[in-house]
Every structure is written in structure tokens, then in C-alpha cells.
Write a protein that holds these residues in place. Structure first.
Motif, short mmCIF file in Angstrom:
data_model
loop_
_atom_site.label_atom_id
_atom_site.label_comp_id
_atom_site.label_asym_id
_atom_site.label_seq_id
_atom_site.Cartn_x
_atom_site.Cartn_y
_atom_site.Cartn_z
N ASP A 174 0.83 -1.20 0.00
CA ASP A 174 0.00 0.00 0.00
C ASP A 174 0.87 1.25 0.00
O ASP A 174 0.49 2.27 -0.58
N ASN A 175 2.01 1.16 0.67
CA ASN A 175 2.96 2.28 0.71
C ASN A 175 3.83 2.22 -0.54
O ASN A 175 4.62 1.30 -0.72
N LYS A 176 3.69 3.22 -1.41
CA LYS A 176 4.42 3.23 -2.67
C LYS A 176 5.93 3.27 -2.46
O LYS A 176 6.68 2.67 -3.23
N ALA A 177 6.38 4.01 -1.45
CA ALA A 177 7.82 4.11 -1.21
C ALA A 177 8.41 2.74 -0.89
O ALA A 177 9.49 2.38 -1.40
N HIS A 178 7.72 1.96 -0.05
CA HIS A 178 8.18 0.61 0.27
C HIS A 178 8.12 -0.30 -0.96
O HIS A 178 9.01 -1.13 -1.17
N ALA A 179 7.09 -0.11 -1.77
CA ALA A 179 6.94 -0.93 -2.98
C ALA A 179 8.09 -0.67 -3.95
O ALA A 179 8.69 -1.61 -4.49
N TYR A 180 8.40 0.59 -4.17
CA TYR A 180 9.47 0.93 -5.11
C TYR A 180 10.83 0.42 -4.60
O TYR A 180 11.65 -0.05 -5.38
N ARG A 181 11.04 0.50 -3.30
CA ARG A 181 12.31 0.06 -2.73
C ARG A 181 12.46 -1.46 -2.88
O ARG A 181 13.52 -1.96 -3.30
N ALA A 182 11.42 -2.22 -2.54
CA ALA A 182 11.48 -3.67 -2.65
C ALA A 182 11.66 -4.10 -4.12
O ALA A 182 12.46 -4.99 -4.43
N ALA A 183 10.93 -3.44 -5.02
CA ALA A 183 11.04 -3.79 -6.44
C ALA A 183 12.42 -3.44 -6.98
O ALA A 183 12.98 -4.17 -7.81
N ALA A 184 12.99 -2.35 -6.52
CA ALA A 184 14.33 -1.93 -6.97
C ALA A 184 15.39 -2.94 -6.53
O ALA A 184 16.31 -3.26 -7.29
N ILE A 185 15.27 -3.42 -5.30
CA ILE A 185 16.23 -4.42 -4.81
C ILE A 185 16.14 -5.69 -5.65
O ILE A 185 17.15 -6.29 -6.02
N LEU A 186 14.92 -6.13 -5.95
CA LEU A 186 14.73 -7.31 -6.79
C LEU A 186 15.34 -7.10 -8.18
O LEU A 186 16.02 -7.98 -8.72
N ALA A 187 15.10 -5.92 -8.77
CA ALA A 187 15.61 -5.64 -10.11
C ALA A 187 17.13 -5.66 -10.14
O ALA A 187 17.73 -6.21 -11.07
N LEU A 188 17.77 -5.08 -9.13
CA LEU A 188 19.24 -5.07 -9.08
C LEU A 188 19.79 -6.48 -8.88
O LEU A 188 20.78 -6.86 -9.50
N ALA A 189 19.14 -7.25 -8.02
CA ALA A 189 19.60 -8.62 -7.80
C ALA A 189 19.44 -9.45 -9.07
O ALA A 189 20.29 -10.28 -9.42
N GLY A 190 18.34 -9.23 -9.79
CA GLY A 190 18.07 -9.99 -11.00
C GLY A 190 18.97 -9.63 -12.16
O GLY A 190 19.06 -10.39 -13.14
N ALA A 191 19.68 -8.49 -12.07
CA ALA A 191 20.57 -8.08 -13.15
C ALA A 191 21.72 -9.08 -13.35
O ALA A 191 22.33 -9.12 -14.42
N VAL A 192 21.98 -9.90 -12.33
CA VAL A 192 23.01 -10.94 -12.46
C VAL A 192 22.65 -11.92 -13.58
O VAL A 192 23.53 -12.54 -14.18
N ASN A 193 21.36 -12.02 -13.87
CA ASN A 193 20.91 -12.96 -14.90
C ASN A 193 21.28 -12.51 -16.32
O ASN A 193 21.36 -13.35 -17.23
N LEU A 194 21.51 -11.23 -16.53
CA LEU A 194 21.79 -10.73 -17.87
C LEU A 194 23.07 -11.32 -18.48
O LEU A 194 23.04 -11.81 -19.61
#
Length: 224
Positions: free
Chosen positions: A129-149
Motif C-alpha cells: 500500500d505504501n508506494k515508497a516501500h513498494a518501489y524500494r522492494a522492487a528496486a532491490i529485486l531488479a538489481l539482484a536480478g541483473a546478475v541474470n543478464l
């Protein structure tokens, strides 16, 4: 936007029509090779889109820039769409070449993981519900997933895979006929411009929506 969209459509249609109707068929794969005029550009855009998503996520975590959050939120569904096109077109090519729509090949599996990373990013943004928390969690996932590239890029070199090796090289001679390379590159530029057009359109809509919401909220507060 109209010029960008028109140019993207023109190049995409030109590249695909050239590739499917005028470029020669591959001497080994025959007409089945023509799927590459959709498959390869979609794969390149899917990876480039995730790289852009990771960059936006980094900017969001370090500088907390709201535009980076908006860009990341709008990139992920479009990137997921191009990844889906890549997977489906690859499956259609795999059936006549390998005798199966899907094999657990290193390249195919890593691209499937990329698709799930996009979906995970979309789901995380909508899970809070909190957009700031949502963006932070999604950003961490995106950075971690960059290892897959790099795994996707070098999978055909690191493991013995069914997927063919790279036929286009920017540091040496490419293993593809020039008459097939030109339409492929034109279609790829068209796909990239299509991706940019869709992202810019979605970002513009998201920014307008936020401005409208802010104005309505301010008007409601003044009315009280």
C-alpha cells in the motif's frame, strides 16, 4: 510522440517484411529461420529493457529520484511483453529445429527467469500500500536480478546448449549473410524505438495521472 511512434512502426514493418519476403532463407534451417526477424529483436529489447530497469532501480535506491521510480514501474510490463514474444517465437522455431517447443536449455531457462523477474517486479510494486516501500522492494529485486543478464548473454559459451551460438559480432566478422543482416538490424532498431515509444507514453500518462490526483487532493483540502 507521433513522430517517434511513426518511425518505430515504419522500421519494424520494413525490417520484418524485408526479412520474411525478400531476404534469402537459411541454407540449413530453410524458411524456419525467418522467425529470427521477430525473435532476435525481441530478445535484445527484453535484455536491454531489464538493463534500463536495473539502472532506474539503482537511481531510485541511491538518489530516491521519483522519475526513476515511475520509469521502472512502466518499463517492467513492456519488458515482460517483449520477453514473452521472445519465448513464444523461440518455441515456434524450436519445434521444427529440435522437435520440441521447449527444452530446459541454459539460454531458454535464463530467458524464462528474466520473464519471471519482470513479473516479480510488477507484483512487488502492487503488493504494498505504501508506494515508497513498494518501489524500494522492487528496486532491490531488479538489481539482484541483473546478475541474470550476463548469464543469458554467455550461456551458449559457458555450457553445451542446444541453442545456436552468437552469429552477430560487433568486434569481428558476423556469421550471417549481409542480405539477412540488414533487415534484422532494421527490425531491431524498430523494436527498440517501439519499446522507447511505449515507455515514454506510459510515463507521460503516469505523470499526468499523478498531477491530476495531486490537484484533486489539493482542491479537496481547500474545500474542507
Amino acid at each position: 510522440m507521433p513522430w517517434l511512434a511513426g518511425f518505430a512502426l515504419f522500421l519494424t514493418v520494413t525490417g520484418i517484411v524485408w526479412g520474411y519476403w525478400f531476404a534469402p532463407a537459411d541454407w540449413q534451417q530453410g524458411n524456419a529461420s525467418r522467425i529470427m526477424y521477430v525473435h532476435v529483436p525481441a530478445a535484445w529489447v527484453a535484455m536491454a529493457g531489464y538493463a534500463a530497469l536495473a539502472i532506474c532501480s539503482f537511481l531510485s535506491l541511491v538518489w530516491r529520484h521519483p522519475l526513476a521510480d515511475i520509469a521502472a514501474e512502466e518499463i517492467s510490463p513492456i519488458g515482460a511483453g517483449f520477453t514473452a514474444v521472445c519465448l513464444v517465437s523461440g518455441s515456434l522455431w524450436g519445434k521444427p529445429m529440435w522437435g520440441a517447443y521447449w527444452v530446459w536449455d541454459a539460454r531458454l531457462t535464463s530467458v524464462l527467469i528474466l520473464f519471471f523477474l519482470y513479473l516479480g517486479h510488477i507484483a512487488l510494486i502492487r503488493a504494498f500500500d505504501n508506494k515508497a516501500h513498494a518501489y524500494r522492494a522492487a528496486a532491490i529485486l531488479a538489481l539482484a536480478g541483473a546478475v541474470n543478464l550476463p548469464i543469458i548473454v554467455f550461456s551458449v559459451q559457458w555450457w553445451n546448449t542446444l541453442h545456436q551460438g552468437n552469429t552477430i559480432s560487433f568486434t569481428g566478422p558476423s556469421k550471417i549473410y549481409i542480405t539477412m543482416l540488414y533487415p534484422l538490424l532494421i527490425a531491431s532498431v524498430g523494436f527498440y524505438l517501439t519499446f522507447i515509444t511505449l515507455v515514454v507514453a506510459r510515463m507521460s500518462s503516469a505523470i499526468s495521472e499523478r498531477k491530476t490526483t495531486a490537484l484533486l487532493r489539493a482542491a479537496a483540502e481547500r474545500a474542507q
